[in-house]
Design a protein around this motif. Sequence first.
Motif, PDB file in Angstrom:
ATOM      1  N   LEU A 129       0.816  -1.215   0.000  1.00 35.18           N
ATOM      2  CA  LEU A 129       0.000   0.000   0.000  1.00 35.18           C
ATOM      3  C   LEU A 129       0.854   1.271   0.000  1.00 35.18           C
ATOM      4  N   ALA A 130       2.168   1.115   0.101  1.00 34.02           N
ATOM      5  CA  ALA A 130       3.067   2.270   0.072  1.00 34.02           C
ATOM      6  C   ALA A 130       2.877   3.057  -1.215  1.00 34.02           C
ATOM      7  N   VAL A 153       4.494   2.566  11.564  1.00 35.97           N
ATOM      8  CA  VAL A 153       5.228   1.420  12.104  1.00 35.97           C
ATOM      9  C   VAL A 153       5.853   0.614  10.974  1.00 35.97           C
ATOM     10  N   ALA A 154       5.135   0.489   9.845  1.00 37.44           N
ATOM     11  CA  ALA A 154       5.639  -0.282   8.701  1.00 37.44           C
ATOM     12  C   ALA A 154       6.685   0.486   7.895  1.00 37.44           C
ATOM     13  N   GLY A 155       6.772   1.780   8.130  1.00 40.21           N
ATOM     14  CA  GLY A 155       7.799   2.574   7.465  1.00 40.21           C
ATOM     15  C   GLY A 155       7.445   3.069   6.083  1.00 40.21           C
ATOM     16  N   PHE A 156       6.177   3.360   5.832  1.00 40.11           N
ATOM     17  CA  PHE A 156       5.811   3.915   4.530  1.00 40.11           C
ATOM     18  C   PHE A 156       4.699   4.942   4.688  1.00 40.11           C
ATOM     19  N   SER A 157       4.402   5.633   3.619  1.00 40.91           N
ATOM     20  CA  SER A 157       3.281   6.573   3.593  1.00 40.91           C
ATOM     21  C   SER A 157       2.432   6.268   2.368  1.00 40.91           C
ATOM     22  N   ILE A 202      -8.095  -9.361   0.920  1.00 37.72           N
ATOM     23  CA  ILE A 202      -8.237  -8.723   2.229  1.00 37.72           C
ATOM     24  C   ILE A 202      -6.843  -8.614   2.836  1.00 37.72           C
ATOM     25  N   ILE A 203      -6.467  -7.410   3.219  1.00 37.17           N
ATOM     26  CA  ILE A 203      -5.095  -7.128   3.659  1.00 37.17           C
ATOM     27  C   ILE A 203      -5.093  -6.581   5.086  1.00 37.17           C
ATOM     28  N   GLY A 204      -4.338  -7.223   5.954  1.00 35.66           N
ATOM     29  CA  GLY A 204      -4.110  -6.714   7.301  1.00 35.66           C
ATOM     30  C   GLY A 204      -2.676  -6.246   7.430  1.00 35.66           C
ATOM     31  N   PRO A 205      -2.353  -5.513   8.490  1.00 36.76           N
ATOM     32  CA  PRO A 205      -0.972  -5.039   8.652  1.00 36.76           C
ATOM     33  C   PRO A 205       0.015  -6.153   8.973  1.00 36.76           C
ATOM     34  N   GLY A 206      -0.472  -7.320   9.378  1.00 30.96           N
ATOM     35  CA  GLY A 206       0.431  -8.414   9.728  1.00 30.96           C
ATOM     36  C   GLY A 206       0.791  -8.381  11.203  1.00 30.96           C
ATOM     37  N   GLU A 207       1.271  -9.509  11.723  1.00 34.66           N
ATOM     38  CA  GLU A 207       1.517  -9.636  13.156  1.00 34.66           C
ATOM     39  C   GLU A 207       2.524  -8.620  13.674  1.00 34.66           C
ATOM     40  N   ASP A 208       3.643  -8.429  12.970  1.00 36.87           N
ATOM     41  CA  ASP A 208       4.699  -7.551  13.473  1.00 36.87           C
ATOM     42  C   ASP A 208       4.228  -6.099  13.541  1.00 36.87           C
ATOM     43  N   VAL A 209       3.606  -5.620  12.481  1.00 38.50           N
ATOM     44  CA  VAL A 209       3.123  -4.239  12.475  1.00 38.50           C
ATOM     45  C   VAL A 209       2.006  -4.073  13.502  1.00 38.50           C
TER      46      VAL A 209
END
Length: 316
Positions: A129-130, A153-157, A202-209
């Motif tokens: 999504l960056a 947190v994921a490092g993008f905009s 369907i997209i989630g931020p993932g466990e780490d983010v």
Amino acid sequence: MRRRPILLAGPALLGAGRAAAQATIPFYAAGPGSAFLPYAEAVARFAATRGVPLDVRRSAGSLENLRRVEDEPGAIGTAFLGSVVDALGGTPAAGGRRHVAIRALFPMYETGFMAAAPRAKGLTRFADLAGKRVGCGPARGPAETFFRAAAEVAGFSAEIASGDSAPLAEATIRGEIDALWQGAIIPIPALVQVADAVDTVIIGPGEDVARGVVARLPHLAPLTVPAGTYRGQAESVSSFAAWNFVVANAAMPEEQAYAITKAVLSAGDPARDIAAMAAGTRAANAGTNRVLAFHPGAVRALREAGATVPEIAAPR
């Protein structure tokens, strides 16, 4: 606008909680269109069958409910934990007033956050999504706030597209925006609209983010959305959720808070016995509240139901 109390015939609670349960209790919810109102009405109908009469009253939502409960020792209300944080801190959103009398009773439901993207866009991970154009609901609303936190947190905009969820869903279906990020009771209606119209990821931020966002924002909790929740969703999605709780005033008698909480938690299957949206109204979800001290009466009822109740310092 005041609504008439929802009173149904039914057996009263036994023991000391019975006397405490007899007075009709103001229950502040929200206005038409908010999930708070049908939730409160469903809870009131169920509580009445347990001898606990609740008078559901319309309001402007969380912040008004918290203000009213702060000022009315005999009232309860629905509240988003993010708004509780504002109330405890006396932020501008809470009118600059620090609330010190509010206490948690029981969990309501979770508001999960995730995105839907047409598969033709080629987006499969949150990092994809960056730089994309992402619909995030009303400007500066919770969905946008939490998307920005996750992206940081994921490092993008990304480019944010603001507006009501229905038009944004249509824009996603037409391919005018790349993805739609939303927060609501799961399955999120706007994402269902997209998934039912086009082949969707369907997209989630993932466990780490998600873990990083929860660490920054203690009113959030980890969330896993099972495969098959949306049409064509082949795998589970990891994200975070914002929980909502029913709150009371610290001055409410312990037996009354106990009676209310015990009555609601007595549902064998809350999704069936109360309403589908009340599936999360279980003692086991008490731990999703990490920001507001529980009322002693609620602590007793929750522990009797087998819950581990977090020890949270009361505001001063």
